[in-house]
Design a protein around this motif. Sequence first.
Motif, short mmCIF file in Angstrom:
data_model
loop_
_atom_site.label_atom_id
_atom_site.label_comp_id
_atom_site.label_asym_id
_atom_site.label_seq_id
_atom_site.Cartn_x
_atom_site.Cartn_y
_atom_site.Cartn_z
N MET A 179 -21.14 31.98 35.16
CA MET A 179 -21.02 32.34 33.75
C MET A 179 -21.62 33.71 33.52
O MET A 179 -22.80 33.93 33.76
CB MET A 179 -21.73 31.30 32.87
N LEU A 180 -20.79 34.64 33.05
CA LEU A 180 -21.27 35.96 32.67
C LEU A 180 -21.18 36.12 31.15
O LEU A 180 -20.46 35.37 30.47
CB LEU A 180 -20.45 37.04 33.36
N TYR A 181 -21.89 37.10 30.63
CA TYR A 181 -21.97 37.33 29.19
C TYR A 181 -21.55 38.77 28.89
O TYR A 181 -21.78 39.67 29.69
CB TYR A 181 -23.40 37.08 28.69
N VAL B 145 -22.56 37.20 24.23
CA VAL B 145 -21.84 35.93 24.10
C VAL B 145 -21.27 35.56 25.47
O VAL B 145 -20.96 36.44 26.28
CB VAL B 145 -20.70 36.02 23.07
N PRO B 146 -21.12 34.26 25.76
CA PRO B 146 -20.53 33.87 27.04
C PRO B 146 -19.07 34.28 27.12
O PRO B 146 -18.35 34.29 26.11
CB PRO B 146 -20.69 32.35 27.05
N GLU B 147 -18.63 34.64 28.33
CA GLU B 147 -17.23 35.03 28.52
C GLU B 147 -16.28 33.89 28.20
O GLU B 147 -15.16 34.10 27.74
CB GLU B 147 -17.01 35.46 29.98
N ASN B 148 -16.71 32.67 28.43
CA ASN B 148 -15.90 31.50 28.09
C ASN B 148 -16.82 30.34 27.80
O ASN B 148 -17.99 30.35 28.19
CB ASN B 148 -14.92 31.16 29.23
N LEU B 149 -16.29 29.35 27.11
CA LEU B 149 -17.06 28.15 26.79
C LEU B 149 -16.47 26.96 27.54
O LEU B 149 -15.25 26.74 27.49
CB LEU B 149 -17.03 27.88 25.28
N PRO B 150 -17.29 26.19 28.23
CA PRO B 150 -16.76 25.06 29.00
C PRO B 150 -16.26 23.95 28.09
O PRO B 150 -16.83 23.69 27.03
CB PRO B 150 -17.99 24.59 29.81
#
Length: 502
Positions: free
Chosen positions: A1-3, A31-36
Motif C-alpha cells: 500500500m502506497l500513499y 491518501v491511500p492509492e486504493n482502499l481494500p
Amino acid sequence: MLYQSTRNSSVKKKASEVIAKGISEEGGLFVPENLPDLQEHFSQMAEMNYRELAKYIFSKFLTDFTPEEISACVENAYASDRFNGEEPVRLVPLTKTGENKYLLELWHGPTCAFKDMALQILPHFLTVSLQKTAPEKQVVILVATSGDTGKAALEGFRDVPDTKILVFYPQDGVSPMQQRQMCTQEGDNVCVCAVKGNFDDTQTGVKQIFTDKRIGALLDEQNMLFSSANSINWGRLLPQVVYYFYSYFDLFRNGTIKSLEEKINIAVPTGNFGNILAAYYASKMGLPVKRFLCASNSNNVLTDFIRTGVYDRRREFYTTSSPSMDILVSSNLERLLYALAEEDCSSVSGWMEELASTGKYEVNQKVFCKVKELFFGGFCDDNETAAVIRELLEEENYLCDPHTAVAVNVYRQYLQETGDTAPTIIASTASPYKFVQNVLGAVADASDPDEFSNLNRLELLSHTDAPSQLRGLKDKTVRFTDCITKEQMAEFVLQAVCSDRS
C-alpha cells in the motif's frame, strides 16, 4: 500500500513515511492509492473483538509494518484498563421515542473524548515509523486544537522518547474543562499555548509552520523534524475507521440488523470533517451505508457546502456550546473532494488555492451530485442543542454532551425530511462532563461560575458519575499560561524546541 498527495498524485510514500511526515511538502494530504474491499470477510470480522478487528484493518494499510509491530501498537493503545472496560467503545440503543438510533460512545478513554481512539495509538504508530524512516531524528509534534485533540495528543505523547509536543488552542474557543485539562498536563516533553483568535487562525498558523522552508531547515540543523497529531495525519485518521466497522458488527450481533448486507445511516457531529470521513472510507471498504449525516452547529459551512456545492468560509464565526466544532475551514474535506473528483489533484489544488486566496470555492456539478447523493447536511443552534440534552435526559434517562446533541438533532431533521427509519449510528464524541456549564445549563440553572460545583450538581441531577480523570483536575497545578498572536506562533515554536537543545 502506497500513499499519494491530494495536490500531487505523483508523490508515492510508504505508510511509515506519511505517518512520520504528517503532511505533504506542497500542503496536500496523504491518501491511500486504493482502499481494500473487505466485504467478503465480514463473517469473519463480525466475530472479532475490537483489538482483533483493529489489527486486521491496520494490516491492510500499514504494509511496511510487521504483524508483530501492528499487534504491539494495538495492544498497548487499547488495553482495557485505559478505556474502563473490555472494549474501548460502547453502542447504546436509544429507542424509547420510537427512533431507531444508537449512540456510539467513543469517549471512555483517558481524556474522555473520541480523539483517544486515535491518539492513544498514534504515538505507537509514529515510534515505529520513525525507527524505519528517521531513527536518528527527534520529532516535534505540532497540534492545533478546538479542544479535544489537544488533551488527547498531550496525553498520548506524554514522555514518549525523542518527541516533543506543542499544542495551540484558541484563547476563548474551548470549554473551561478542556482548557484545564490541557494547561495542567504533566510530562517533560509537553508545551501548551493559547492563541488570540479562533480555531481557524490557530490551524492556519500550524499549517504555515509545517510548510515554512526556513523553519524546516532550522529544525533539520537541530536534527529534528515536524509531524502532526491532527487528523491531517493519516495515522490519526486510520484508527477512526475501525469503530464504524465494529459498531456495525455490534448491530448484527445484537440482532438489530439481520444480515451483513443491510444498510445503516451514520450521523457524525463534525467541524474538521475527519470523523465523518473515516465513516466514508469504511463504506468504500464495503461497510453498507445509505447516508452520512453531517451535523454542524451554527458554524454551518459544511451544511451549506453539502446543500449547494459552494464552500464559503466568509461568514460570521460563532463561539458555541459545542466548541470542538467551531471551525470554518474543514481540512479533511480535501480528502473527500480528491476521492469524488476521481483523484484529479489539479482540481483539488485549484479549490484549495481559491479557498486560501478568496475564502471560497465551488466544486463542479459532477462532484456536487456525488456529495448530495452521499451526504445529508444539517445544523442547529445552541438553544436547539440544549433542548436535545434536556429531552434525552427526560425521555431516555441519558445524559449527552453538546456535540452529540447536535448530531441527534440533525438525525431528527433527516428522519422528518426523508422518513428513513433505517438503523442509525450516531457518533457520541465526548463525556458530558467536559462541558459541564453548558450541559447543566440545559437541564437546570448554571449561574455558579465554579466548574467543579457544577460538576457535583450535574451528577446529582442526572444520577450519573463524572469521570475520575475530570474530577481530579481540581487539585492539579496549572503549568501553561502563555497567550500569543497567530503571527507569533512560528517564533514560539522555534524558541520552545530549540531552547531544549541549547
